[in-house]
Design a protein around this motif. Structure first.
Motif, PDB file in Angstrom:
ATOM      1  N   ILE A 144      56.210  28.003  28.346  1.00 30.19           N
ATOM      2  CA  ILE A 144      55.140  28.444  29.246  1.00 30.19           C
ATOM      3  C   ILE A 144      54.342  27.239  29.731  1.00 30.19           C
ATOM      4  N   THR A 145      54.067  26.314  28.831  1.00 26.76           N
ATOM      5  CA  THR A 145      53.321  25.107  29.209  1.00 26.76           C
ATOM      6  C   THR A 145      54.124  24.290  30.209  1.00 26.76           C
ATOM      7  N   ARG A 146      55.403  24.099  29.964  1.00 23.94           N
ATOM      8  CA  ARG A 146      56.232  23.346  30.903  1.00 23.94           C
ATOM      9  C   ARG A 146      56.276  24.012  32.274  1.00 23.94           C
ATOM     10  N   TYR A 147      56.299  25.339  32.280  1.00 21.94           N
ATOM     11  CA  TYR A 147      56.337  26.065  33.549  1.00 21.94           C
ATOM     12  C   TYR A 147      55.060  25.845  34.355  1.00 21.94           C
ATOM     13  N   LEU A 185      54.600   8.788  47.487  1.00 20.68           N
ATOM     14  CA  LEU A 185      53.516   8.170  46.730  1.00 20.68           C
ATOM     15  C   LEU A 185      53.679   8.361  45.227  1.00 20.68           C
ATOM     16  N   GLY A 186      54.168   9.507  44.803  1.00 19.06           N
ATOM     17  CA  GLY A 186      54.336   9.760  43.375  1.00 19.06           C
ATOM     18  C   GLY A 186      54.327  11.243  43.071  1.00 19.06           C
ATOM     19  N   GLN A 187      54.198  11.562  41.775  1.00 15.94           N
ATOM     20  CA  GLN A 187      54.155  12.948  41.332  1.00 15.94           C
ATOM     21  C   GLN A 187      52.867  13.196  40.570  1.00 15.94           C
ATOM     22  N   VAL A 188      52.311  14.383  40.763  1.00 15.65           N
ATOM     23  CA  VAL A 188      51.129  14.809  40.024  1.00 15.65           C
ATOM     24  C   VAL A 188      51.431  16.140  39.357  1.00 15.65           C
ATOM     25  N   CYS A 189      50.644  16.467  38.348  1.00 12.73           N
ATOM     26  CA  CYS A 189      50.799  17.728  37.632  1.00 12.73           C
ATOM     27  C   CYS A 189      50.192  18.850  38.469  1.00 12.73           C
ATOM     28  N   GLU A 190      50.912  19.951  38.570  1.00 19.18           N
ATOM     29  CA  GLU A 190      50.448  21.091  39.352  1.00 19.18           C
ATOM     30  C   GLU A 190      49.198  21.725  38.750  1.00 19.18           C
ATOM     31  N   CYS A 229      46.979  20.243  36.014  1.00 20.83           N
ATOM     32  CA  CYS A 229      45.890  19.382  35.518  1.00 20.83           C
ATOM     33  C   CYS A 229      45.034  18.832  36.656  1.00 20.83           C
ATOM     34  N   GLU A 230      43.756  18.686  36.381  1.00 16.99           N
ATOM     35  CA  GLU A 230      42.823  18.069  37.325  1.00 16.99           C
ATOM     36  C   GLU A 230      42.055  16.964  36.622  1.00 16.99           C
ATOM     37  N   ASN A 231      41.726  15.925  37.363  1.00 18.63           N
ATOM     38  CA  ASN A 231      40.941  14.822  36.841  1.00 18.63           C
ATOM     39  C   ASN A 231      39.536  14.951  37.415  1.00 18.63           C
ATOM     40  N   GLU A 232      38.616  15.477  36.637  1.00 18.48           N
ATOM     41  CA  GLU A 232      37.264  15.751  37.124  1.00 18.48           C
ATOM     42  C   GLU A 232      36.481  14.483  37.448  1.00 18.48           C
ATOM     43  N   ASP A 233      36.847  13.367  36.825  1.00 19.45           N
ATOM     44  CA  ASP A 233      36.132  12.109  37.052  1.00 19.45           C
ATOM     45  C   ASP A 233      36.568  11.410  38.326  1.00 19.45           C
ATOM     46  N   GLY A 234      37.681  11.803  38.901  1.00 24.34           N
ATOM     47  CA  GLY A 234      38.169  11.179  40.123  1.00 24.34           C
ATOM     48  C   GLY A 234      38.809   9.827  39.898  1.00 24.34           C
ATOM     49  N   ASP A 235      39.242   9.545  38.656  1.00 25.41           N
ATOM     50  CA  ASP A 235      39.879   8.261  38.394  1.00 25.41           C
ATOM     51  C   ASP A 235      41.394   8.408  38.210  1.00 25.41           C
ATOM     52  N   GLY A 236      41.977   9.339  38.968  1.00 26.22           N
ATOM     53  CA  GLY A 236      43.431   9.503  38.985  1.00 26.22           C
ATOM     54  C   GLY A 236      44.050   8.444  39.880  1.00 26.22           C
ATOM     55  N   PRO A 237      45.270   8.656  40.321  1.00 21.38           N
ATOM     56  CA  PRO A 237      45.903   7.666  41.199  1.00 21.38           C
ATOM     57  C   PRO A 237      45.100   7.507  42.494  1.00 21.38           C
ATOM     58  N   GLU A 238      45.111   6.316  43.066  1.00 18.73           N
ATOM     59  CA  GLU A 238      44.291   6.044  44.260  1.00 18.73           C
ATOM     60  C   GLU A 238      44.652   6.931  45.435  1.00 18.73           C
ATOM     61  N   CYS A 248      51.958  14.702  32.729  1.00 18.15           N
ATOM     62  CA  CYS A 248      50.585  14.722  32.259  1.00 18.15           C
ATOM     63  C   CYS A 248      50.567  14.544  30.737  1.00 18.15           C
ATOM     64  N   PRO A 249      49.400  14.297  30.150  1.00 19.60           N
ATOM     65  CA  PRO A 249      49.336  14.084  28.701  1.00 19.60           C
ATOM     66  C   PRO A 249      49.937  15.230  27.880  1.00 19.60           C
ATOM     67  N   LEU A 250      49.750  16.457  28.313  1.00 23.97           N
ATOM     68  CA  LEU A 250      50.287  17.593  27.560  1.00 23.97           C
ATOM     69  C   LEU A 250      51.816  17.593  27.564  1.00 23.97           C
TER      70      LEU A 250
END
Length: 159
Positions: A60-63, A107-112, A114-123, A133-135
């Motif tokens: 379920i997590t992978r999905y 540009l790359g891949q992101v997790c569908e 997860c969100e980065n609330e601090d805004g310090d994800g990829p530029e 993602c970490p999980l």
């Protein structure tokens, strides 16, 4: 060049395949309860979901943590429009927000999920989390059943 899936061992791929096969087998052999009263389709679906959540939480997590590919928008890609069919094919793919993207400008891949609330994800997408993602990295690092069994059967050595 696009990054590939995380490097997993043969045992990890085998474990994933067997767990997915077990979930499918359960779905195919499941039938509605008839006693004491007939089970509705919604009740059967809920029972199936409860079983999968309890037995295969990693599936379920992978999905829900699937990778999403990110490309530059057509207006920012910097490609020269030469009017060819190849240019048209590479610049006619709509994104989720109905903006056209350039599939030449990966540009790359992101997790569908997860969100980065601090805004310090990829530029190129600061409020996203790069995939895996970490999980997902944590799930991938989990030892396989065979490794756990082998470790439990190996006598501990003391120094």
């Amino acid at each position: 060049m696009k990054p590939s899936q995380p490097e997993l061992t043969i045992e990890q791929w085998k474990r994933r395949a067997l767990r997915a096969e077990g979930a499918i087998r359960h779905a195919l052999w499941m039938s509605p309860f008839a006693y004491p009263k007939a089970e509705t389709a919604a009740q059967m679906r809920d029972r199936f979901h409860q079983h999968i959540e309890a037995t295969y939480p990693d599936l379920i997590t992978r999905y829900s943590h699937q990778p999403i590919e990110v490309y530059k928008r057509v207006d920012a890609c910097g490609c020269e429009d030469d009017g060819s069919d190849e240019y048209e094919n590479d610049h006619s793919e709509p994104s989720d927000d109905d903006e056209y993207v350039c599939i030449r400008s990966y540009l790359g891949q992101v997790c569908e999920h997860c969100e980065n609330e601090d805004g310090d994800g990829p530029e190129w997408k600061p409020y996203a989390v790069e995939w895996p993602c970490p999980l997902i990295r944590e799930i991938n690092a989990t030892p396989s059943d065979a490794e756990v069994l082998a470790a439990s059967l190996t006598p501990a050595t003391t120094t």
